[in-house]
Write a protein that holds these residues in place. Structure first.
Motif, PDB file in Angstrom:
ATOM      1  N   MET A 105     -46.166  36.283 -54.715  1.00  0.00           N
ATOM      2  CA  MET A 105     -47.303  37.123 -55.086  1.00  0.00           C
ATOM      3  C   MET A 105     -47.090  37.568 -56.540  1.00  0.00           C
ATOM      4  O   MET A 105     -46.134  38.281 -56.838  1.00  0.00           O
ATOM      5  CB  MET A 105     -47.383  38.343 -54.151  1.00  0.00           C
ATOM      6  CG  MET A 105     -47.709  37.968 -52.709  1.00  0.00           C
ATOM      7  SD  MET A 105     -47.753  39.402 -51.624  1.00  0.00           S
ATOM      8  CE  MET A 105     -45.992  39.821 -51.648  1.00  0.00           C
ATOM      9  N   LYS A 106     -47.941  37.109 -57.441  1.00  0.00           N
ATOM     10  CA  LYS A 106     -47.777  37.329 -58.872  1.00  0.00           C
ATOM     11  C   LYS A 106     -48.808  38.336 -59.359  1.00  0.00           C
ATOM     12  O   LYS A 106     -49.995  38.240 -59.012  1.00  0.00           O
ATOM     13  CB  LYS A 106     -47.934  36.013 -59.623  1.00  0.00           C
ATOM     14  CG  LYS A 106     -47.668  36.144 -61.110  1.00  0.00           C
ATOM     15  CD  LYS A 106     -47.744  34.764 -61.761  1.00  0.00           C
ATOM     16  CE  LYS A 106     -47.434  34.899 -63.265  1.00  0.00           C
ATOM     17  NZ  LYS A 106     -47.535  33.589 -63.966  1.00  0.00           N
ATOM     18  N   SER A 107     -48.348  39.316 -60.159  1.00  0.00           N
ATOM     19  CA  SER A 107     -49.237  40.298 -60.796  1.00  0.00           C
ATOM     20  C   SER A 107     -49.177  40.120 -62.305  1.00  0.00           C
ATOM     21  O   SER A 107     -48.516  39.199 -62.811  1.00  0.00           O
ATOM     22  CB  SER A 107     -48.835  41.710 -60.374  1.00  0.00           C
ATOM     23  OG  SER A 107     -47.537  42.009 -60.799  1.00  0.00           O
ATOM     24  N   ASP A 108     -49.770  41.054 -63.010  1.00  0.00           N
ATOM     25  CA  ASP A 108     -49.792  40.922 -64.484  1.00  0.00           C
ATOM     26  C   ASP A 108     -48.405  41.071 -65.103  1.00  0.00           C
ATOM     27  O   ASP A 108     -48.072  40.388 -66.078  1.00  0.00           O
ATOM     28  CB  ASP A 108     -50.736  41.967 -65.089  1.00  0.00           C
ATOM     29  CG  ASP A 108     -52.180  41.689 -64.707  1.00  0.00           C
ATOM     30  OD1 ASP A 108     -52.495  40.514 -64.382  1.00  0.00           O
ATOM     31  OD2 ASP A 108     -52.997  42.645 -64.719  1.00  0.00           O
ATOM     32  N   ASP A 109     -47.598  41.937 -64.535  1.00  0.00           N
ATOM     33  CA  ASP A 109     -46.314  42.220 -65.171  1.00  0.00           C
ATOM     34  C   ASP A 109     -45.106  41.844 -64.336  1.00  0.00           C
ATOM     35  O   ASP A 109     -43.968  42.050 -64.756  1.00  0.00           O
ATOM     36  CB  ASP A 109     -46.210  43.706 -65.523  1.00  0.00           C
ATOM     37  CG  ASP A 109     -46.456  44.577 -64.314  1.00  0.00           C
ATOM     38  OD1 ASP A 109     -46.785  44.004 -63.225  1.00  0.00           O
ATOM     39  OD2 ASP A 109     -46.327  45.818 -64.416  1.00  0.00           O
ATOM     40  N   SER A 110     -45.337  41.345 -63.117  1.00  0.00           N
ATOM     41  CA  SER A 110     -44.180  40.988 -62.276  1.00  0.00           C
ATOM     42  C   SER A 110     -44.567  39.920 -61.264  1.00  0.00           C
ATOM     43  O   SER A 110     -45.749  39.658 -61.024  1.00  0.00           O
ATOM     44  CB  SER A 110     -43.650  42.223 -61.548  1.00  0.00           C
ATOM     45  OG  SER A 110     -44.628  42.706 -60.654  1.00  0.00           O
ATOM     46  N   THR A 111     -43.520  39.341 -60.679  1.00  0.00           N
ATOM     47  CA  THR A 111     -43.702  38.312 -59.646  1.00  0.00           C
ATOM     48  C   THR A 111     -42.825  38.680 -58.458  1.00  0.00           C
ATOM     49  O   THR A 111     -41.621  38.922 -58.641  1.00  0.00           O
ATOM     50  CB  THR A 111     -43.348  36.912 -60.152  1.00  0.00           C
ATOM     51  OG1 THR A 111     -44.179  36.589 -61.269  1.00  0.00           O
ATOM     52  CG2 THR A 111     -43.530  35.895 -59.042  1.00  0.00           C
ATOM     53  N   ARG A 112     -43.401  38.711 -57.283  1.00  0.00           N
ATOM     54  CA  ARG A 112     -42.668  39.026 -56.059  1.00  0.00           C
ATOM     55  C   ARG A 112     -42.873  37.901 -55.061  1.00  0.00           C
ATOM     56  O   ARG A 112     -43.849  37.137 -55.131  1.00  0.00           O
ATOM     57  CB  ARG A 112     -43.141  40.340 -55.455  1.00  0.00           C
ATOM     58  CG  ARG A 112     -42.917  41.544 -56.363  1.00  0.00           C
ATOM     59  CD  ARG A 112     -43.416  42.802 -55.680  1.00  0.00           C
ATOM     60  NE  ARG A 112     -43.206  43.975 -56.524  1.00  0.00           N
ATOM     61  CZ  ARG A 112     -43.543  45.216 -56.143  1.00  0.00           C
ATOM     62  NH1 ARG A 112     -44.086  45.426 -54.939  1.00  0.00           N
ATOM     63  NH2 ARG A 112     -43.333  46.226 -56.962  1.00  0.00           N
TER      64      ARG A 112
END
Length: 436
Positions: free
Chosen positions: A24-31
């Motif tokens: 699950m990728k966001s603007d500032d991080s990837t989980r």
């Protein structure tokens, strides 16, 4: 220990379900989310169970719909057969009643003819006795005249052979000749009367024999009429007696109560029968009295049947959706008849409305008190068309079917109570098939 067991299980399942990672990728991080083999197996198992349950539920609903349609068709066929049976039994009952009434009229006519023949026979017997008495008198007179004739002949012979000259023999002979001639004429008249009397006596005897033969023939016809009536009465009474016994009712007590309210009597036949002493009653009188008694019992049975709930409260087609008995530890005190809202509910017997109200569980409910401690209850109605204290007759429209109160669908809840205690309504419904 549990941790080691989970690791072993994951290792065993990893061949078939390798570990997956969901990023699950966001603007500032990837989980990422790790899906262990055991987690995947659990998800698959739950999905399989849900899928199987949906298939089974769909199948059950489909089968239920099919069976419900089949049940409705079977109910319609059974209802049609029941109505045809009712029509045939009603026609047979009416024909039996017509035959009984016709036979009773023939019996009344035959009784009148027997009475007339008996009167004619008594008159003939009286006339014959009078003729016998007259013939006896004629015979006595004839013997007396013959004796006088013989005495005159002897006296004439004595005068002709032994006259002493003191009396004129010629004059005495002439007198005796006149006397003999007169006696001969009288003898001839008496003989003629005797012959006529003999002929009349013979005619009376033949007439008496003819009347006796006619009486025997009439008695034979009466016996046939009596036998036909007795068979018809027995056949007509048997279904009523069977119906009341199957319903568990005391027929002797019910008939006694009916007689108290319908005790009037009269008519020519009743007066004639009651005016005779028991010793004067003939066998025909006794058989007639027995037939009349049985006909009276049949009438009492019919009156009692109108006062008891043997008829169905519905004329529309329905199906029995729930029987009488215990359900989940509680008594279901009646039978449920499923059908759409708004169908007419009819009074199955004469009675008085003792309740027309809204009651918890029953919704709109009507209660009717019938004769002999029998009452009926009609629940879940959409409309109540009678009021408390109102008298109703068999077949009266008392309400409409509905879905009020504690109900899962439109139907009629129908109860029958004896002495306030509920009984299975099917007992009365099945018993009524013997008559209606």
């Amino acid at each position: 220990m549990p941790r080691r067991l989970l690791d072993r299980t994951n290792s065993a399942l990893e061949r078939f379900l390798p570990e997956q990672r969901l990023f699950m990728k966001s603007d500032d991080s990837t989980r990422f989310l790790r899906l262990r083999p055991l987690t995947q197996a659990s998800v698959l198992a739950v999905g399989t169970v849900l899928f199987g349950w949906s298939i089974v539920a769909t199948s059950l609903l489909f089968i239920d719909n099919i069976s419900e349609g089949s049940s409705e068709q079977q109910a319609a066929i059974s209802q049609k057969a029941f109505e045809d049976r009712l029509d045939s039994l009603s026609s047979e009952r009416d024909s039996r009643a017509s035959e009984a009434l016709a036979a009773q009229e023939r019996f009344q006519t035959a009784l009148g003819q027997v009475s007339q023949m008996q009167s004619a026979l008594l008159q003939s017997e009286e006339h014959r006795r009078e003729l016998e008495t007259g013939l006896h008198v004629v015979q006595q007179t004839l013997r007396r005249v013959m004796n006088e004739r013989d005495a005159a002949k002897d006296e004439l012979a004595g005068l002709q052979t032994g006259s002493d000259g003191s009396v004129n023999p010629a004059a005495r002979t002439a007198d005796m000749s006149e006397t003999v001639k007169m006696l001969s004429n009288a003898l001839g008249d008496v003989a003629t009367e005797r012959d006529d009397a003999t002929k009349e006596a013979e005619a009376a005897r033949q007439e008496t024999e003819q009347l006796a033969l006619s009486k025997r023939q009439l008695e034979q016809r009466n016996d046939q009429i009596f036998s036909t009536l007795e068979d018809a009465v027995t056949i007509s009474m048997a279904p009523f007696d069977k119906m009341f016994k199957q319903a568990g009712l005391n027929t002797d007590k019910i008939l006694a109560e009916i007689r108290k309210g319908y005790s009037g009597s009269g008519g020519p036949l009743g007066v004639t029968m009651s005016s005779k002493s028991p010793a004067a009653l003939t066998e025909d009188d006794k058989r007639a009295a027995s037939i009349l008694k049985k006909l009276d019992e049949i009438n009492m049975y019919r009156i009692a049947a109108d006062k008891l709930p043997f008829q169905l409260p519905l004329k529309s087609q329905f199906r029995y959706s729930s029987p009488y008995g215990y359900r989940w530890g509680r008594l279901h005190a009646g039978v449920d008849m499923a059908l759409p809202v708004g169908n007419h509910v009819l009074a199955p017997a004469d009675g008085v409305v003792i309740a027309s109200e809204v009651e918890h569980g029953y919704g709109n409910v009507i209660k009717i008190q019938h004769e002999f401690g029998v009452s009926t209850v009609y629940g879940h109605l959409s409309k109540r068309r009678v009021k408390k204290g109102q008298k109703v007759s068999q077949g009266d429209w008392i309400g409409d079917t509905g879905n009020t109160g504690r109900s899962t669908g439109p139907h009629l809840h129908y109860e029958i109570r004896l002495g306030g205690k509920p009984v299975d309504p099917m007992t009365f419904i099945k018993a009524a098939k013997n008559v209606f």
